[in-house]
Design a protein around this motif. Structure first.
Motif, PDB file in Angstrom:
ATOM      1  N   LEU A 281       6.142 -21.943  21.260  1.00  0.00           N
ATOM      2  CA  LEU A 281       7.205 -21.925  20.444  1.00  0.00           C
ATOM      3  C   LEU A 281       7.805 -23.195  20.510  1.00  0.00           C
TER       4      LEU A 281
ATOM      5  N   VAL B 111      13.290 -24.410  17.689  1.00  0.00           N
ATOM      6  CA  VAL B 111      13.682 -23.467  16.731  1.00  0.00           C
ATOM      7  C   VAL B 111      14.108 -22.025  17.030  1.00  0.00           C
ATOM      8  N   THR B 112      13.678 -21.719  18.267  1.00  0.00           N
ATOM      9  CA  THR B 112      13.825 -20.482  18.730  1.00  0.00           C
ATOM     10  C   THR B 112      15.305 -20.035  18.791  1.00  0.00           C
TER      11      THR B 112
ATOM     12  N   ASP C  45      12.524 -29.418  22.484  1.00  0.00           N
ATOM     13  CA  ASP C  45      11.142 -29.116  22.456  1.00  0.00           C
ATOM     14  C   ASP C  45      10.374 -29.505  23.545  1.00  0.00           C
TER      15      ASP C  45
ATOM     16  N   GLN D 169       6.730 -20.353  12.938  1.00  0.00           N
ATOM     17  CA  GLN D 169       7.364 -21.155  14.078  1.00  0.00           C
ATOM     18  C   GLN D 169       6.408 -21.487  15.131  1.00  0.00           C
TER      19      GLN D 169
END
Length: 340
Positions: A95, A98-99, A125, A189
């Motif tokens: 992931l 954006v989690t 990220d 995602q």
């Protein structure tokens, strides 16, 4: 139509989303990369490739210098601030950051909740994910990437016991809080992950701690181990650690004495016993918490079903009751003197 002022807009947001109204203005936002190193490649064959339909072939030389193993971080600074320290939000395996952002069903996520509650937010990220970029395989990354299937996520994340290609044939957990109608959007995602990159990822997280300075770290799943070890590596800068269903934890031992002054909160959702991965993983964090408590550490474990909150899966920050869980976390931070 009358345009709302920033203060009125923030107040409306507070009413709608159940968060404090003090954080009214986005004072500053931006991004940066942290960590990484230069790698030079040589001796590889030069080829040709067509990059645009109808264009002439272009010479492609893979030899040269590359920046690799860096992490990408986006930050949002509210005004006024209620938090004593920035909140760093670290995502799980396969992931990206954006989690923590807008949830797959379109509702505000943890990033928005804690920003509105007055926390400076740093969402990363990690190495190899999203805007951090990749490195060449197998020249730099030594193992092949893994790609998560929708079936694996549906079952392993405890969204439901039966996955089917046709959404109407999927079986969700009874009483589950994940918005299953948004599952396919959630699957957009997913990104590849490498099993050989834990060391470089840890170094990038450690570099982020050094760059930002004293901070509260919130981790999810795979990032649990990175967060615990970041605290071991910089106990003076990690002021609190919030671990949401962490995958793994440091082994009991004298090294944990370095963590006794750091408040820690560990949260687990529902239906753990229905998924073998979490039956194996959960005991690591529970044993870690027990050992740290025995050493005088300040650690609290919340198993949500035991406090009357049921139906939460592995992606707690995406569930329909995520604001309720965020409120528990915010209350815990207030009790620990981390918010004003």
């Amino acid at each position: 139509m009358r345009r709302m002022t920033p203060i009125l807009c923030a107040t409306v947001s507070a009413v709608l989303f159940g968060v404090p109204a003090q954080a009214q203005v986005l004072k500053e936002f931006g991004s940066f990369h942290v960590g990484g190193r230069q790698v030079s490649l040589s001796g590889y064959p030069v080829t040709e490739s067509v990059f645009t339909q109808g264009a002439a072939p272009t010479r492609v030389d893979p030899n040269g210098d590359f920046e690799v193993e860096q992490m990408y971080v986006q930050y949002l600074i509210p005004e006024p601030q209620r938090a004593m320290y920035p909140l760093l939000m670290w995502h799980g395996g396969g992931l990206t950051g954006v989690t923590w952002d807008t949830k797959p069903d379109g509702q505000p996520g943890f990033m928005q909740y804690f920003f509105r509650a007055g926390h400076p937010i740093y969402v990363s990220d990690a190495v190899e994910r999203g805007r951090a970029s990749w490195a060449r395989y197998p020249e730099i990354y030594k193992t092949a990437p893994f790609f998560r299937t929708k079936k694996e996520a549906w079952e392993q994340f405890r969204i439901g016991p039966i996955y089917a290609t046709d959404p109407s044939e999927r079986a969700a957990m009874p009483g589950g809080k994940f918005p299953v109608q948004a599952f396919d959007r959630f699957a957009k995602q997913f990104v590849p992950r490498w099993t050989s990159n834990d060391g470089i990822t840890q170094r990038a997280y450690d570099a982020l701690i050094q760059k930002v300075g004293p901070a509260v770290v919130m981790v999810h799943s795979q990032a649990g181990n990175f967060g615990f070890h970041a605290a071991l590596n910089a106990p003076d800068k990690v002021k609190a650690l919030i671990a949401i269903e962490p995958a793994g934890a440091p082994a009991p031992g004298p090294d944990l004495d370095r963590l006794t002054a750091i408040p820690m909160l560990i949260i687990w959702g529902d239906n753990i016993e229905r998924e073998p991965v979490w039956v194996r993983q959960q005991p690591f964090s529970l044993k870690f918490a027990a050992d740290l408590k025995a050493r005088g550490g300040d650690v609290e474990v919340i198993e949500l079903p035991k406090v009357g909150i049921t139906g939460n899966d592995h992606m707690i920050m995406m569930d329909t009751n995520s604001d309720q869980i965020a409120g528990l976390i915010e209350d815990w931070m207030k009790r620990k003197g981390l918010t004003q």
